[in-house]
Design a protein around this motif. Structure first.
Motif, PDB file in Angstrom:
ATOM      1  N   GLY A 181       0.835  -1.186   0.000  1.00  0.00           N
ATOM      2  CA  GLY A 181       0.000   0.000   0.000  1.00  0.00           C
ATOM      3  C   GLY A 181       0.867   1.231   0.000  1.00  0.00           C
ATOM      4  O   GLY A 181       2.085   1.169  -0.166  1.00  0.00           O
ATOM      5  N   GLY A 182       0.210   2.392   0.179  1.00  0.00           N
ATOM      6  CA  GLY A 182       0.965   3.621   0.351  1.00  0.00           C
ATOM      7  C   GLY A 182       1.168   4.467  -0.875  1.00  0.00           C
ATOM      8  O   GLY A 182       1.793   5.525  -0.795  1.00  0.00           O
ATOM      9  N   GLY A 183       0.652   4.048  -2.032  1.00  0.00           N
ATOM     10  CA  GLY A 183       0.819   4.877  -3.221  1.00  0.00           C
ATOM     11  C   GLY A 183       0.740   4.104  -4.517  1.00  0.00           C
ATOM     12  O   GLY A 183       1.768   3.739  -5.085  1.00  0.00           O
ATOM     13  N   GLY A 184      -0.461   3.836  -4.985  1.00  0.00           N
ATOM     14  CA  GLY A 184      -0.639   3.183  -6.268  1.00  0.00           C
ATOM     15  C   GLY A 184      -0.563   1.663  -6.194  1.00  0.00           C
ATOM     16  O   GLY A 184      -0.221   1.082  -5.168  1.00  0.00           O
ATOM     17  N   ILE A 185      -0.907   1.028  -7.313  1.00  0.00           N
ATOM     18  CA  ILE A 185      -0.810  -0.420  -7.474  1.00  0.00           C
ATOM     19  C   ILE A 185       0.494  -0.741  -8.194  1.00  0.00           C
ATOM     20  O   ILE A 185       0.730  -0.254  -9.308  1.00  0.00           O
ATOM     21  N   ILE A 186       1.335  -1.526  -7.564  1.00  0.00           N
ATOM     22  CA  ILE A 186       2.573  -1.977  -8.205  1.00  0.00           C
ATOM     23  C   ILE A 186       2.245  -3.223  -9.021  1.00  0.00           C
ATOM     24  O   ILE A 186       1.693  -4.185  -8.485  1.00  0.00           O
ATOM     25  N   PRO A 187       2.547  -3.237 -10.324  1.00  0.00           N
ATOM     26  CA  PRO A 187       2.147  -4.367 -11.165  1.00  0.00           C
ATOM     27  C   PRO A 187       2.881  -5.653 -10.807  1.00  0.00           C
ATOM     28  O   PRO A 187       3.962  -5.617 -10.213  1.00  0.00           O
ATOM     29  N   ASP A 188       2.296  -6.776 -11.190  1.00  0.00           N
ATOM     30  CA  ASP A 188       2.963  -8.074 -11.024  1.00  0.00           C
ATOM     31  C   ASP A 188       4.133  -8.199 -11.997  1.00  0.00           C
ATOM     32  O   ASP A 188       5.168  -8.781 -11.667  1.00  0.00           O
ATOM     33  N   VAL A 189       3.940  -7.670 -13.201  1.00  0.00           N
ATOM     34  CA  VAL A 189       4.978  -7.714 -14.243  1.00  0.00           C
ATOM     35  C   VAL A 189       5.251  -6.277 -14.684  1.00  0.00           C
ATOM     36  O   VAL A 189       4.353  -5.593 -15.183  1.00  0.00           O
ATOM     37  N   PHE A 190       6.481  -5.830 -14.502  1.00  0.00           N
ATOM     38  CA  PHE A 190       6.844  -4.445 -14.820  1.00  0.00           C
ATOM     39  C   PHE A 190       7.238  -4.321 -16.283  1.00  0.00           C
ATOM     40  O   PHE A 190       7.973  -5.156 -16.825  1.00  0.00           O
ATOM     41  N   VAL A 191       6.755  -3.268 -16.945  1.00  0.00           N
ATOM     42  CA  VAL A 191       7.166  -2.942 -18.316  1.00  0.00           C
ATOM     43  C   VAL A 191       7.593  -1.476 -18.326  1.00  0.00           C
ATOM     44  O   VAL A 191       6.780  -0.591 -18.033  1.00  0.00           O
ATOM     45  N   PRO A 192       8.851  -1.184 -18.636  1.00  0.00           N
ATOM     46  CA  PRO A 192       9.319   0.208 -18.595  1.00  0.00           C
ATOM     47  C   PRO A 192       8.672   1.052 -19.673  1.00  0.00           C
ATOM     48  O   PRO A 192       8.172   0.541 -20.682  1.00  0.00           O
ATOM     49  N   ILE A 193       8.676   2.357 -19.463  1.00  0.00           N
ATOM     50  CA  ILE A 193       8.160   3.279 -20.458  1.00  0.00           C
ATOM     51  C   ILE A 193       9.040   3.201 -21.701  1.00  0.00           C
ATOM     52  O   ILE A 193      10.262   3.033 -21.617  1.00  0.00           O
ATOM     53  N   ASP A 194       8.422   3.274 -22.867  1.00  0.00           N
ATOM     54  CA  ASP A 194       9.138   3.116 -24.125  1.00  0.00           C
ATOM     55  C   ASP A 194       9.425   4.490 -24.726  1.00  0.00           C
ATOM     56  O   ASP A 194       8.500   5.217 -25.104  1.00  0.00           O
ATOM     57  N   THR A 195      10.687   4.844 -24.794  1.00  0.00           N
ATOM     58  CA  THR A 195      11.072   6.128 -25.389  1.00  0.00           C
ATOM     59  C   THR A 195      11.742   5.943 -26.747  1.00  0.00           C
ATOM     60  O   THR A 195      12.201   6.912 -27.345  1.00  0.00           O
ATOM     61  N   THR A 196      11.776   4.696 -27.245  1.00  0.00           N
ATOM     62  CA  THR A 196      12.483   4.443 -28.510  1.00  0.00           C
ATOM     63  C   THR A 196      11.760   5.047 -29.703  1.00  0.00           C
ATOM     64  O   THR A 196      12.362   5.301 -30.739  1.00  0.00           O
ATOM     65  N   GLY A 197      10.442   5.262 -29.567  1.00  0.00           N
ATOM     66  CA  GLY A 197       9.677   5.788 -30.695  1.00  0.00           C
ATOM     67  C   GLY A 197       9.565   7.296 -30.693  1.00  0.00           C
ATOM     68  O   GLY A 197       8.740   7.849 -31.426  1.00  0.00           O
ATOM     69  N   TYR A 198      10.393   7.966 -29.914  1.00  0.00           N
ATOM     70  CA  TYR A 198      10.293   9.428 -29.827  1.00  0.00           C
ATOM     71  C   TYR A 198      10.671  10.081 -31.147  1.00  0.00           C
ATOM     72  O   TYR A 198      11.693   9.760 -31.751  1.00  0.00           O
ATOM     73  N   VAL A 199       9.811  10.974 -31.605  1.00  0.00           N
ATOM     74  CA  VAL A 199      10.077  11.787 -32.787  1.00  0.00           C
ATOM     75  C   VAL A 199       9.828  13.234 -32.403  1.00  0.00           C
ATOM     76  O   VAL A 199       8.845  13.543 -31.730  1.00  0.00           O
ATOM     77  N   HIS A 200      10.698  14.126 -32.839  1.00  0.00           N
ATOM     78  CA  HIS A 200      10.573  15.533 -32.459  1.00  0.00           C
ATOM     79  C   HIS A 200       9.232  16.090 -32.907  1.00  0.00           C
ATOM     80  O   HIS A 200       8.727  15.783 -33.997  1.00  0.00           O
ATOM     81  N   THR A 201       8.658  16.928 -32.065  1.00  0.00           N
ATOM     82  CA  THR A 201       7.333  17.487 -32.333  1.00  0.00           C
ATOM     83  C   THR A 201       7.298  18.336 -33.602  1.00  0.00           C
ATOM     84  O   THR A 201       6.226  18.602 -34.136  1.00  0.00           O
ATOM     85  N   ASN A 202       8.462  18.752 -34.100  1.00  0.00           N
ATOM     86  CA  ASN A 202       8.505  19.529 -35.342  1.00  0.00           C
ATOM     87  C   ASN A 202       7.841  18.791 -36.505  1.00  0.00           C
ATOM     88  O   ASN A 202       7.330  19.408 -37.442  1.00  0.00           O
ATOM     89  N   PHE A 203       7.850  17.452 -36.442  1.00  0.00           N
ATOM     90  CA  PHE A 203       7.330  16.666 -37.556  1.00  0.00           C
ATOM     91  C   PHE A 203       5.806  16.496 -37.507  1.00  0.00           C
ATOM     92  O   PHE A 203       5.204  16.156 -38.524  1.00  0.00           O
ATOM     93  N   PHE A 204       5.190  16.710 -36.345  1.00  0.00           N
ATOM     94  CA  PHE A 204       3.793  16.321 -36.213  1.00  0.00           C
ATOM     95  C   PHE A 204       2.835  17.211 -37.004  1.00  0.00           C
ATOM     96  O   PHE A 204       1.803  16.738 -37.483  1.00  0.00           O
ATOM     97  N   ILE A 205       3.157  18.472 -37.155  1.00  0.00           N
ATOM     98  CA  ILE A 205       2.293  19.337 -37.962  1.00  0.00           C
ATOM     99  C   ILE A 205       2.280  18.855 -39.410  1.00  0.00           C
ATOM    100  O   ILE A 205       1.217  18.700 -40.038  1.00  0.00           O
ATOM    101  N   SER A 206       3.467  18.574 -39.939  1.00  0.00           N
ATOM    102  CA  SER A 206       3.537  18.114 -41.329  1.00  0.00           C
ATOM    103  C   SER A 206       2.907  16.733 -41.482  1.00  0.00           C
ATOM    104  O   SER A 206       2.245  16.451 -42.495  1.00  0.00           O
ATOM    105  N   LEU A 207       3.079  15.863 -40.498  1.00  0.00           N
ATOM    106  CA  LEU A 207       2.457  14.536 -40.540  1.00  0.00           C
ATOM    107  C   LEU A 207       0.939  14.647 -40.595  1.00  0.00           C
ATOM    108  O   LEU A 207       0.277  14.005 -41.426  1.00  0.00           O
ATOM    109  N   ASN A 208       0.380  15.458 -39.714  1.00  0.00           N
ATOM    110  CA  ASN A 208      -1.071  15.597 -39.661  1.00  0.00           C
ATOM    111  C   ASN A 208      -1.627  16.223 -40.935  1.00  0.00           C
ATOM    112  O   ASN A 208      -2.664  15.788 -41.446  1.00  0.00           O
ATOM    113  N   ARG A 209      -0.955  17.236 -41.444  1.00  0.00           N
ATOM    114  CA  ARG A 209      -1.421  17.885 -42.675  1.00  0.00           C
ATOM    115  C   ARG A 209      -1.383  16.921 -43.855  1.00  0.00           C
ATOM    116  O   ARG A 209      -2.327  16.843 -44.650  1.00  0.00           O
ATOM    117  N   PHE A 210      -0.287  16.186 -43.975  1.00  0.00           N
ATOM    118  CA  PHE A 210      -0.174  15.249 -45.093  1.00  0.00           C
ATOM    119  C   PHE A 210      -1.220  14.150 -44.983  1.00  0.00           C
ATOM    120  O   PHE A 210      -1.873  13.797 -45.981  1.00  0.00           O
TER     121      PHE A 210
END
Length: 524
Positions: free
Chosen positions: A405-434
């Motif tokens: 107890g004491g702060g959230g549910i700790i999962p039985d199986v941990f999966v780290p946050i995935d940062t490998t797919g990071y793309v700079h936000t500069n691209f998202f405007i052009s992606l959405n428009r296209f």
């Protein structure tokens, strides 16, 4: 004294008047709300003085709103004041429906474009299609006005069974026409998607626990069972919670009769327990529950109840840590407060509310509201070993599993946050428009594709993605970035065509938590 600060000082004065009257003179809130008490008279007298004698003209309604907000902030992070201007939107979200024409839209070149009409809503019944532009509503012109997106619903919503005359431009046949739409109840989906991941594993993504959520969930569960599902992935990532009784009903589908689901305790020490009943339809099936740092409240009730009853496998990262129960209380003028009235505990007796102090919200809110950022900085989102636990808050499930107890549910199986797919936000405007232009130019052909065939066949020869990448020569993206941009492009186009289902199906192969599910499935 700075004249610009006068409303602030007046708000504080009212706050202290209320605080002194209610909390420090031995009174209670019921006398303030319902009686002609000295506390009530004190507040009224102060307001009268301000209205009659104060040197400048002030809005006493705003003063009271500020005072109530200050009071709520001195209690706990989840007791909040809801002004009447916001109450309708909050209520619609929690009830799971609103009255309107039922379209998802976006502003494109100063025009309202329908992304898709909502299933079973008034617009789809009136023949409105994805890609249509709404030019007018009754006599109001809606294009060419720099209309903010937030103002559009003001023209489209209304009372049940009233009509709105829409002028529509349909690009696919270059036509403009009028259509009458009867406003009605429009469902706000709680189940983002529900489909089979393979021949035996089903997937349900829950967005919230609103009034309509259990009904939607049960329909999705039954459909997946009809499709041959033996194991279910229940995705609660990013689900901020909702109604406790709705969460209990969903848990009841998984737990055997008479298993404890959750219990609450109020300020009088009264304990209220909720138990599973005989109505569960998935008590024998395999279950995986996905959570992350933004899974809160009712999501944590689900994860905690299943974990403490040794049902299924909780996968992901430590949840938010909200173990307080709120009740919405009407203030009589169209506004309301959502007041914390109890704490809830998982079946083993855990409180999963993370620490807070009464002064934190004003003086050091980063300690509470910025907790996720702190988890990123201290490495917890990347390694289970970085999660801090307290030995005195250790509990044991019936099968001997140690939980905390004491702060959230700790999962039985941990999966780290995935940062490998990071793309700079500069691209998202052009992606959405296209992506938007590609779908808008090819809507007729693309509408013939099912979501399954799109996922299998889209851009196999790379023609579409090459067209997009050719526009990025000035950026000179690396090979890795190009590959990631191709994936994002497919996801955005899938979203334009199929909504949430398109997003989840497009991202399925790269979803680390789903990969973990399949890994565990193969081991079993």
């Amino acid at each position: 004294m700075n004249k610009n600060n006068l409303p602030i000082y007046l708000s504080i004065a009212v706050v202290f008047g209320i605080l002194i009257g209610v909390f420090f003179n031995g009174g209670n809130s019921s006398s303030l709300a319902f009686g002609n008490s000295s506390k009530e008279k004190k507040i009224k007298r102060l307001i009268d003085y301000i209205q009659r004698d104060y040197v400048d003209t002030v809005n006493t309604d705003n003063l009271l709103d500020g005072a109530i907000t200050e009071m709520m902030e001195k209690l706990d992070p989840h007791s909040v004041y809801i002004p009447k201007e916001r109450l309708q939107a909050v209520t619609e979200s929690m009830q799971g429906n609103f009255v309107g024409i039922g379209v998802q839209f976006r502003m494109i070149e100063d025009s309202i474009m329908v992304i898709r009409p909502i299933e079973n809503g008034p617009s789809i019944k009136a023949g409105i299609k994805a890609g249509d532009r709404i030019l007018m509503a009754n006599k109001d012109t809606l294009f060419g006005k720099n209309l903010p997106s937030g103002k559009v619903p003001d023209y489209l919503k209304g009372k049940p069974n009233t009509q709105v005359k829409l002028q529509i431009y349909r690009r696919e046949n270059d036509s403009t026409f009028n259509v009458m739409v009867n406003r009605g109840n429009v469902n706000i989906k709680s189940v983002d998607v529900a489909y089979m991941l393979n021949d035996s594993v089903g997937y349900i993504k829950l967005d919230r626990f609103a009034r309509n959520t259990y009904k939607e969930f049960k329909t999705s569960l039954d459909n997946l069972l009809d499709d041959g599902m033996t194991d279910l992935v229940l995705d609660l990532r990013g689900n901020g919670g909702g109604f406790m009784d709705i969460a209990n009903s969903i848990i009841d589908e998984f737990l055997e009769d008479d298993k404890l689901i959750v219990f609450t305790k109020n300020n009088k020490g009264f304990i209220d327990k909720s138990f599973a009943t005989s109505k569960g339809d998935f008590e024998k099936g395999g279950l995986y529950v996905l959570i992350d740092e933004n899974s809160a409240s009712a999501s944590e009730i689900v994860a905690g109840a299943l974990q403490d009853n040794d049902k299924g496998t909780i996968i992901g990262r430590r949840s938010f840590g909200k173990g307080l129960v709120q009740e919405e209380m009407d203030l009589g003028d169209g506004s309301a407060v959502r007041l914390t009235t109890a704490r809830y505990y998982t079946p083993t007796g855990r409180s999963i509310q993370k620490p807070y102090s009464k002064s934190q919200k004003n003086n050091n809110s980063i300690d509470y509201d910025g907790d996720v950022e702190q988890r990123y900085e201290n490495g917890e989102l990347f390694s289970k070993d970085s999660i801090k636990t307290i030995d005195s808050l250790q509990f044991k499930t019936p099968k001997g599993k140690i939980v905390f107890g004491g702060g959230g549910i700790i999962p039985d199986v941990f999966v780290p946050i995935d940062t490998t797919g990071y793309v700079h936000t500069n691209f998202f405007i052009s992606l959405n428009r296209f992506a938007f232009k590609y779908v808008d130019d090819n809507r007729k052909e693309l509408s013939k594709e099912t979501v399954e065939s799109f996922m299998l066949n889209f851009d196999k020869n790379g023609t579409v993605s090459d067209q997009y990448l050719s526009k990025l020569k000035d950026f000179n993206p690396s090979y890795k970035t190009k590959e990631q941009l191709k994936k994002y492009l497919k996801t955005i186009i899938a979203s334009e065509l199929y909504g949430e289902e398109g997003i989840y199906r497009a991202n399925q192969e790269d979803d680390k938590m789903l990969q973990k599910v399949f890994e565990l499935e193969s081991q079993n």
